[in-house]
Design an enzyme around this catalytic site. Structure first.
Site, PDB file in Angstrom:
ATOM      1  N   HIS A 139      22.927  12.771 -19.617  1.00  0.00           N
ATOM      2  CA  HIS A 139      22.831  12.849 -18.490  1.00  0.00           C
ATOM      3  C   HIS A 139      23.934  13.730 -17.669  1.00  0.00           C
ATOM      4  CE1 HIS A 139      21.036  10.651 -14.796  1.00  0.00           C
ATOM      5  NE2 HIS A 139      22.070  10.735 -14.074  1.00  0.00           N
ATOM      6  N   ARG A 194      14.814  10.212 -11.301  1.00  0.00           N
ATOM      7  CA  ARG A 194      16.253   9.712 -10.910  1.00  0.00           C
ATOM      8  C   ARG A 194      16.041   8.609 -10.079  1.00  0.00           C
ATOM      9  NH1 ARG A 194      20.288  13.811  -7.517  1.00  0.00           N
ATOM     10  NH2 ARG A 194      20.120  14.738  -9.532  1.00  0.00           N
ATOM     11  N   TYR A 225      40.318   1.928 -16.836  1.00  0.00           N
ATOM     12  CA  TYR A 225      40.765   0.594 -16.974  1.00  0.00           C
ATOM     13  C   TYR A 225      40.173  -0.228 -17.613  1.00  0.00           C
ATOM     14  CZ  TYR A 225      44.405   2.915 -14.176  1.00  0.00           C
ATOM     15  OH  TYR A 225      45.511   3.715 -13.462  1.00  0.00           O
TER      16      TYR A 225
END
Length: 743
Positions: free
Chosen positions: A79, A33, A124
């Protein structure tokens, strides 16, 4: 129905279970990670984002797709974590002020240097990969990567990407794991490639030779690197250290307001809005009168343009900027910790040479795997072409076998000695490929592939040629994706803030203290403190005149001194503030004197019990609200008296009506304490009045409503050595309220 029987039970002590669980979690955070891998310089989430985008066909030449589509693929296939964290990682790789060479090309609002977290929602924005990202992906399908199952085992993903450049140092990264962290700054691509070439040509090259090619990080914002070369060298030698960055600015003498300072580049991760806020705060607090105005003129053409307008053209611009560097984030230090997961799968802090040498090992192995993969493909194709050529040379027999034999596959293999792969290739031929020209094309392709096979075998057989190929490809990529250094390296000393006296003009001021302990300050020395308005039941007590850049010392009844900033006192137009809100006075203590002047000014301090000493005003300065113990008292403190020359005299009047005058020079100079005996007192006698007067000055004694003036010749009758008893004053003038030199 029989109850379920538990046949096996594992029992562990809580300590053992907790330790194992936390250790497993720690290893997961470290390896999967938070820390990047030296091979491709990516954390797992970044690697999965890049791979998922390539699988979606989002190359630099394609149309972008909604970021939500990418994030959905990443968290759904590779993931299994939060979409917000995944999207933030994707945004960071797209921000040109965060990444030196961005990997994601974003369209829409992807945040700004003012607020990197101000990006629009993923529904967006749109994104695709940048051309630079191709250096991580172009060789992915060439047998260069190991493939591992994804989290649910339904598909595979690359364990590492076949990076063509040392991306671990090109873009750098930050991360916090368990018990360790990483802070790798970005570097210039061309400089890194030059350092790699040094190691390729001479594997025994020293760290100093490598540092010569990579002298410092190269941040995306283009700030100055002002660290000392020895600090930078130590950083690259140990893998730990700090890099000091400073904003770049230029002077414009022909601006709309005349002289103006323009800040054009900021340190990494410094917000222009925060810089303006820090400068504006100093201006609001009236701590920066050197600056008249502050403007933000940043736009698309000038991403950073902060304009500072000095108050006048006579201001020292260099000194002003040095002050701003010291008091704002225009100068900042970045922590460097070159901690990463090595090729052995273990996290470790490495120096610059170790990083590049280890990455070159990975790159060499990647290139070898690519060449071996290609050689295998070439040999497979040549094998098939050999079979096809046999078929074309015996086309009539091949056609007969296919038409009339029950098992043409086996018959072809038996009749012409073909392999199963060759027989399948012949059977897969289409009729339109049975032209005469096909034979010529096969022979031509065989010649080309044979030449390529020989070349590949030659490369694989020679370590030197393999290194030369790696170096050639590095140079090609550096030429294609590299650019000039953005951050100039200029060794400078750390900036030092200007003193308040250097920044703020020294203005005359009168500080007034009331009997009830309310303090205030008025401009000028003409202020009449007795004419000010006071609260009901309160009245004037003391005042001091000086300048705003001088020390203001307060002495309390227990011999402690306190320091206040005259600029921070309330205006004399108001009734002031209680001094107890600014100072921590001891129980029962009250302020008995105000002193104002320069640090070198000398005062005589003492007590009514007959002891005293000289001290500088600077020694009376206290660093905190609780003050500083100055005079060791048996009785009450004497009013501090300013002495201007060594020839000054100290005049003391006791309760018995005795006057003693002696040279101030006979007193010791102390930083604090009790001092020496001033006058010999007997019984209940004590000092009731004192003053310092220049040699040859008359003294005026106030005794109730009567006054007595002692001429210099009269004063001589009372002059003796320190610690004497003094002589009696004339009858009727022995009860003295005040003594002072004649004005």
């Amino acid at each position: 129905m029989n109850p379920v029987e538990i046949t096996e039970t594992e029992r562990l002590p809580l300590r053992v279970f907790a330790e194992k669980a936390y250790l497993d979690y720690s290893m997961y955070v470290v390896l999967d990670r938070a820390l990047p891998n030296i091979a491709d310089g990516l954390k797992p989430v970044q690697r999965r984002i890049i791979y998922a985008m390539s699988e979606l066909g989002l190359s630099s030449t394609s149309k972008p797709k909604k970021s939500a589509r990418t994030v959905g693929d990443v968290i759904g296939k590779f993931h299994p974590h939060g979409d917000t964290a995944c999207y933030e990682a994707m945004v960071t790789m797209a921000q040109p002020f965060s990444y030196r060479y961005p990997l994601v090309d974003g369209q829409g609002n992807w945040g700004s240097a003012d607020d990197p977290k101000s990006f629009a929602a993923m529904r967006y924005t749109e994104a695709k990969l940048t051309p630079y990202a191709s250096t991580l992906l172009t060789e992915l399908e060439m047998g260069t990567s190991d493939w591992v199952p994804n989290f649910d085992g339904t598909m595979t993903e690359p364990r590492l990407l076949p990076a063509r450049l040392p991306n671990i140092l090109v873009n750098g990264t930050t991360g916090i794991a368990v018990g360790m962290a990483t802070d790798i700054p970005p570097h210039n691509l061309r400089e890194l490639v030059a350092a790699c070439q040094v190691l390729l040509k001479n594997p025994d090259a020293t760290l100093a030779e490598v540092i010569e090619k990579v002298p410092a990080p190269d941040f995306a914002t283009g700030c100055e690197i002002i660290s000392d070369p020895t600090e930078l060298r130590k950083l690259y030698e140990t893998g730990n250290g700090m890099v000091r960055m400073r904003a770049r600015w230029e002077r414009e003498d022909d601006g709309p307001s005349g002289l103006q300072i323009v800040v054009t580049h900021l340190p990494q991760q410094v917000s222009p809005a925060k810089i303006q806020e820090q400068i504006a705060e100093q201006m609001r607090a009236k701590k920066l009168p050197l600056v008249d105005d502050l403007r933000d003129e940043s736009d698309h053409e000038h991403p950073t343009r902060i304009v500072i307008i000095p108050r006048s053209n006579r201001i020292d611009v260099e000194a002003l900027m040095a002050h701003l560097f010291a008091t704002t984030d225009l100068e900042k230090s970045a922590r460097v910790n070159l901690n990463m997961i090595g090729l052995d799968g273990r996290p470790r802090v490495k120096n610059l040479r170790e990083i590049l040498a280890e990455w070159l090992v990975y790159r060499g192995a990647t290139v070898r795997r690519r060449l071996e993969h290609r050689l295998g493909k070439v040999n497979e194709r040549l094998h098939i072409l050999d079979g096809l050529l046999i078929a074309y040379l015996n086309i009539d027999e091949v056609i007969r076998i296919i038409r009339f034999e029950d098992d043409p596959h086996a018959e072809l293999m038996r009749r012409f000695g073909l392999s199963e792969i060759q027989a399948n290739a012949i059977l897969d031929l289409k009729l339109r490929h049975l032209q005469k020209i096909e034979e010529m094309q096969i022979r031509g392709e065989q010649a080309e592939l044979a030449a390529e096979r020989d070349q590949l075998q030659d490369l694989l057989a020679s370590e030197a040629k393999l290194k030369k190929l790696v170096g050639k490809e590095l140079d090609e990529d550096a030429k294609k994706f590299g650019d000039a250094r953005r951050c100039p390296i200029v060794a400078r000393a750390a900036a030092v803030a200007l003193e308040a006296s250097e920044i703020l003009p020294a203005e005359p001021i009168t500080v007034v203290l009331s009997k009830a302990g309310w303090i205030r300050a008025g401009k000028g020395h003409e202020l009449d403190p007795t004419a000010l308005s006071y609260k009901s039941g309160d009245e004037y007590f003391a005042h001091a005149i000086g300048k705003t850049n001088q020390l203001l010392i307060l002495l309390d009844s227990k011999g402690r001194c306190y320091t206040l900033n005259p600029r921070e006192l309330p205006s004399a137009r108001s009734q002031g503030e209680p001094v107890t809100t600014k100072l921590d006075l001891q129980d029962g203590a009250r302020i008995v004197a105000l002193l104002m002047g320069d640090e070198a000014d000398r005062y005589v301090l003492g007590s009514t019990e007959g002891y005293g000493f000289q001290t500088r005003l600077g020694d009376m300065q206290a660093r905190n609200k609780s003050g500083k113990a100055m005079i060791t008292l048996d009785g009450a403190p004497l009013p501090p008296a300013l002495t201007r020359a060594a020839s000054d005299r100290l005049a003391l009047v006791t309760a018995e009506g005795r006057l003693l005058v002696f040279p101030v020079a006979e007193l010791p100079e102390l930083a604090k304490g009790k001092g020496n005996k001033l006058v010999a007192l007997k019984g209940q006698d004590r000092i009731v009045a004192s003053c310092v007067a220049a040699e040859g000055t008359a003294l005026v004694l106030t005794c109730g409503k009567r006054t007595l003036t002692l001429k210099p010749s009269d004063v001589a009758a009372y002059t003796a050595a320190r610690a004497g008893r003094g002589n009696h004053l004339p009858r009727g003038y022995q009860t003295v309220d005040r003594i002072a030199p004649l004005a």
